[in-house]
Design a protein around this motif. Structure first.
Motif, PDB file in Angstrom:
ATOM      1  N   TYR A 282       4.606  -9.798   2.828  1.00 36.62           N
ATOM      2  CA  TYR A 282       4.412  -8.639   1.947  1.00 36.62           C
ATOM      3  C   TYR A 282       3.401  -8.955   0.851  1.00 36.62           C
ATOM      4  O   TYR A 282       3.578  -9.893   0.070  1.00 36.62           O
ATOM      5  CB  TYR A 282       5.737  -8.219   1.300  1.00 36.62           C
ATOM      6  N   TYR A 283       2.349  -8.166   0.786  1.00 36.67           N
ATOM      7  CA  TYR A 283       1.390  -8.209  -0.313  1.00 36.67           C
ATOM      8  C   TYR A 283       0.818  -6.811  -0.498  1.00 36.67           C
ATOM      9  O   TYR A 283       0.353  -6.188   0.455  1.00 36.67           O
ATOM     10  CB  TYR A 283       0.250  -9.191  -0.038  1.00 36.67           C
ATOM     11  N   PHE A 284       0.853  -6.317  -1.720  1.00 36.13           N
ATOM     12  CA  PHE A 284       0.430  -4.953  -2.058  1.00 36.13           C
ATOM     13  C   PHE A 284      -0.705  -5.046  -3.077  1.00 36.13           C
ATOM     14  O   PHE A 284      -0.486  -5.414  -4.225  1.00 36.13           O
ATOM     15  CB  PHE A 284       1.631  -4.195  -2.614  1.00 36.13           C
ATOM     16  N   ILE A 286      -2.715  -3.388  -5.546  1.00 39.09           N
ATOM     17  CA  ILE A 286      -2.628  -2.147  -6.330  1.00 39.09           C
ATOM     18  C   ILE A 286      -3.929  -1.849  -7.055  1.00 39.09           C
ATOM     19  O   ILE A 286      -4.356  -0.701  -7.163  1.00 39.09           O
ATOM     20  CB  ILE A 286      -1.469  -2.248  -7.346  1.00 39.09           C
ATOM     21  N   GLN A 287      -4.581  -2.873  -7.553  1.00 37.22           N
ATOM     22  CA  GLN A 287      -5.712  -2.675  -8.451  1.00 37.22           C
ATOM     23  C   GLN A 287      -6.851  -1.907  -7.789  1.00 37.22           C
ATOM     24  O   GLN A 287      -7.495  -1.069  -8.428  1.00 37.22           O
ATOM     25  CB  GLN A 287      -6.214  -4.024  -8.974  1.00 37.22           C
ATOM     26  N   ASP A 288      -7.103  -2.155  -6.512  1.00 37.41           N
ATOM     27  CA  ASP A 288      -8.183  -1.436  -5.838  1.00 37.41           C
ATOM     28  C   ASP A 288      -7.874   0.051  -5.727  1.00 37.41           C
ATOM     29  O   ASP A 288      -8.777   0.895  -5.812  1.00 37.41           O
ATOM     30  CB  ASP A 288      -8.413  -2.025  -4.444  1.00 37.41           C
ATOM     31  N   GLN A 289      -6.595   0.398  -5.531  1.00 40.46           N
ATOM     32  CA  GLN A 289      -6.233   1.809  -5.470  1.00 40.46           C
ATOM     33  C   GLN A 289      -6.222   2.459  -6.852  1.00 40.46           C
ATOM     34  O   GLN A 289      -6.330   3.682  -6.965  1.00 40.46           O
ATOM     35  CB  GLN A 289      -4.844   1.974  -4.834  1.00 40.46           C
ATOM     36  N   ALA A 290      -6.062   1.644  -7.897  1.00 40.89           N
ATOM     37  CA  ALA A 290      -5.984   2.155  -9.271  1.00 40.89           C
ATOM     38  C   ALA A 290      -7.332   2.081  -9.979  1.00 40.89           C
ATOM     39  O   ALA A 290      -7.392   1.863 -11.198  1.00 40.89           O
ATOM     40  CB  ALA A 290      -4.935   1.376 -10.050  1.00 40.89           C
ATOM     41  N   GLN A 324      -2.210   4.780 -19.847  1.00 41.16           N
ATOM     42  CA  GLN A 324      -2.405   5.408 -18.543  1.00 41.16           C
ATOM     43  C   GLN A 324      -1.206   5.071 -17.667  1.00 41.16           C
ATOM     44  O   GLN A 324      -0.679   3.960 -17.721  1.00 41.16           O
ATOM     45  CB  GLN A 324      -3.667   4.884 -17.859  1.00 41.16           C
ATOM     46  N   TYR A 325      -0.807   6.031 -16.820  1.00 46.38           N
ATOM     47  CA  TYR A 325       0.403   5.811 -16.019  1.00 46.38           C
ATOM     48  C   TYR A 325       0.171   6.224 -14.565  1.00 46.38           C
ATOM     49  O   TYR A 325      -0.479   7.236 -14.276  1.00 46.38           O
ATOM     50  CB  TYR A 325       1.572   6.601 -16.609  1.00 46.38           C
ATOM     51  N   GLY A 326       0.740   5.415 -13.682  1.00 46.21           N
ATOM     52  CA  GLY A 326       0.662   5.703 -12.256  1.00 46.21           C
ATOM     53  C   GLY A 326       1.983   5.399 -11.579  1.00 46.21           C
ATOM     54  O   GLY A 326       2.835   4.683 -12.112  1.00 46.21           O
ATOM     55  N   ILE A 327       2.148   5.950 -10.386  1.00 41.96           N
ATOM     56  CA  ILE A 327       3.345   5.727  -9.573  1.00 41.96           C
ATOM     57  C   ILE A 327       2.951   4.962  -8.314  1.00 41.96           C
ATOM     58  O   ILE A 327       1.975   5.316  -7.641  1.00 41.96           O
ATOM     59  CB  ILE A 327       4.003   7.061  -9.166  1.00 41.96           C
ATOM     60  N   THR A 332       5.455   2.233   1.197  1.00 40.29           N
ATOM     61  CA  THR A 332       4.235   2.709   1.853  1.00 40.29           C
ATOM     62  C   THR A 332       2.985   2.055   1.271  1.00 40.29           C
ATOM     63  O   THR A 332       1.886   2.265   1.791  1.00 40.29           O
ATOM     64  CB  THR A 332       4.111   4.233   1.708  1.00 40.29           C
ATOM     65  N   GLN A 333       3.149   1.298   0.191  1.00 39.54           N
ATOM     66  CA  GLN A 333       2.055   0.632  -0.516  1.00 39.54           C
ATOM     67  C   GLN A 333       0.968   1.649  -0.909  1.00 39.54           C
ATOM     68  O   GLN A 333      -0.221   1.458  -0.662  1.00 39.54           O
ATOM     69  CB  GLN A 333       1.473  -0.506   0.313  1.00 39.54           C
ATOM     70  N   SER A 334       1.433   2.711  -1.539  1.00 41.97           N
ATOM     71  CA  SER A 334       0.524   3.763  -1.992  1.00 41.97           C
ATOM     72  C   SER A 334       0.596   3.898  -3.508  1.00 41.97           C
ATOM     73  O   SER A 334       1.598   3.556  -4.137  1.00 41.97           O
ATOM     74  CB  SER A 334       0.885   5.100  -1.327  1.00 41.97           C
ATOM     75  N   PHE A 335      -0.463   4.421  -4.086  1.00 40.60           N
ATOM     76  CA  PHE A 335      -0.577   4.576  -5.545  1.00 40.60           C
ATOM     77  C   PHE A 335      -1.119   5.960  -5.865  1.00 40.60           C
ATOM     78  O   PHE A 335      -2.001   6.479  -5.169  1.00 40.60           O
ATOM     79  CB  PHE A 335      -1.508   3.514  -6.128  1.00 40.60           C
TER      80      PHE A 335
END
Length: 409
Positions: A282-284, A286-290, A324-327, A332-335
């Motif tokens: 498992y590795y997610f 996040i930074q690239d999607q954010a 700033q806020y995100g979910i 699903t490893q989604s942002f």
């Protein structure tokens, strides 16, 4: 050092479920069964203005208006952190930098009235992280020089099953992860097996490495987990350090790591419930999607959804704001960025978010409106304005408090 519950609220917080026989006659041999307890709830709001803090209760945070004028319990102090372990009580703590931290605890009595539990208390060694563990609220701080001259981590265990008695435990942290350097521990997350987890900040160490330490109720180290796929699992603002570890509903622990000046992307790893190692599969990222932003705090919302608080700049400095806020959905490893919140250039203050009822509440104060609680749906990553607190300058914290109402025969 002890914190004692008031006699009038002792039954509310310490009583177990009532047992009653289920027969219609005295000759029954059936085993007694647990009687369902009818709990009611109110929401706690810690509102601030120039006079201090006002502790309020409301039936809902989703809409309406309340005020500090002639309302609530007034306290001259301004608290910097709010913590809870379940819905029985909420604890406010005042950081006070290098001075002893002070705190208060509140719950609801049998009439649903907000009531202080015991008197205010003081923690001589202060705190930097707070979290729930078993029947405790644990407050901890590193960099403490002990009586024998060693340096390490101090833990205050506040026992909610024993009149909130506070015990202090200590851990020497030099060479904790085997590199000869001093360490600080950040965050407290219950591992569900009689132990808790904390992230390791290695002073002057490799920031491209994540260490998690597992400790028992005596602050004895049980295991040290390490991984080089993410950086240190902490956020920072000036001298403060913020936890980036949190559990999902099944007790799996997700560890969020920031670049913190290193080369790794902001991402998340998983520690399966009961495991003593990271899940290698498992590795997610996040930074690239954010959009390249790094994050500062994490909160579990519900299921596989977590709220992340992001810095407002791509390369955050020591005093960079984070509004700033995100979910993220860790399954699903989604942002998704949250829509419906005020713009970052209009936000003056953000209090501690609070997750309940499958949503997360974020208290925000803007330049042109009274402090407002925003209600965030994690599935749609959208926010709507909830309750407004007039005659206040900020909302420091929120909670949901339950109580067993009085019954009459």
């Amino acid at each position: 050092m002890n914190i004692n519950f008031k006699t009038s609220t002792l039954g509310l917080f310490l009583a177990g479920a009532l047992l009653t026989a289920c027969s219609n006659d005295d000759s029954s041999t059936e085993e007694p069964t647990e009687q369902e307890v009818n709990l009611e709830a109110k929401y706690f709001i810690a509102a601030e203005n120039d006079n201090g803090t006002y502790f309020l209760t409301e039936e809902s945070l989703n809409s309406g208006t309340t005020t500090t004028t002639g309302n609530g319990i007034e306290d001259p102090n301004s608290y910097t952190h709010y913590s809870y372990n379940g819905n029985e009580a909420v604890m406010g703590l005042w950081y006070r930098q290098g001075n002893p931290a002070i705190g208060v605890m509140y719950g609801l009595d049998a009439s649903g009235t907000l009531t202080e539990i015991g008197a205010g208390f003081q923690m001589t060694n202060g705190y930097s992280s707070v979290g729930p563990f078993e029947n405790y609220i644990v407050a901890t701080r590193g960099g403490i020089t002990f009586d024998d001259g060693s340096v390490g981590q101090n833990f205050y265990f506040i026992d909610l099953d024993n009149d909130a008695t506070v015990s202090s435990k200590q851990l020497t942290t030099l060479d904790l992860v085997g590199n000869g350097l001093e360490c600080n521990l950040v965050g407290v997350v219950d591992a569900g097996d009689g132990s808790f987890l904390s992230a390791v900040e290695v002073q002057d160490g490799d920031v491209d490495m994540c260490y998690i330490v597992k400790l028992d109720a005596d602050a004895t180290v049980l295991n040290i987990l390490e991984d080089d796929r993410i950086g240190q699992a902490l956020g920072q603002w000036r001298s403060a350090r913020y936890s980036l570890i949190a559990n999902d509903d099944e007790g799996n622990t997700y560890v969020f790591g920031n670049p913190n000046g290193g080369t790794l992307k902001g991402g998340a790893l998983k520690i399966p419930q009961g495991s003593t190692s990271f899940d290698s599969s498992y590795y997610f990222n996040i930074q690239d999607q954010a959009d390249g932003y790094a994050f500062r705090k994490v909160y579990h919302v519900t299921g596989k959804y977590f709220l992340l608080e992001f810095y407002n700049e791509y390369e955050p400095g020591n005093g960079t704001a984070a509004t700033q806020y995100g979910i993220v959905n860790v399954e699903t490893q989604s942002f998704s960025w949250i829509t419906g919140l005020p713009s970052t250039d209009n936000i003056n203050d953000v209090g501690w978010p609070y997750a309940s009822d499958d949503v997360v509440y974020i208290p925000i104060t803007t330049a042109d409106a009274s402090p407002t609680v925003y209600v965030v749906d994690p599935v749609t990553a959208s926010a709507t304005a909830g309750i407004v607190v007039e005659s206040a300058t900020a909302i420091g914290g929120l909670a949901k408090l339950e109580y067993e109402p009085e019954t009459t025969n």
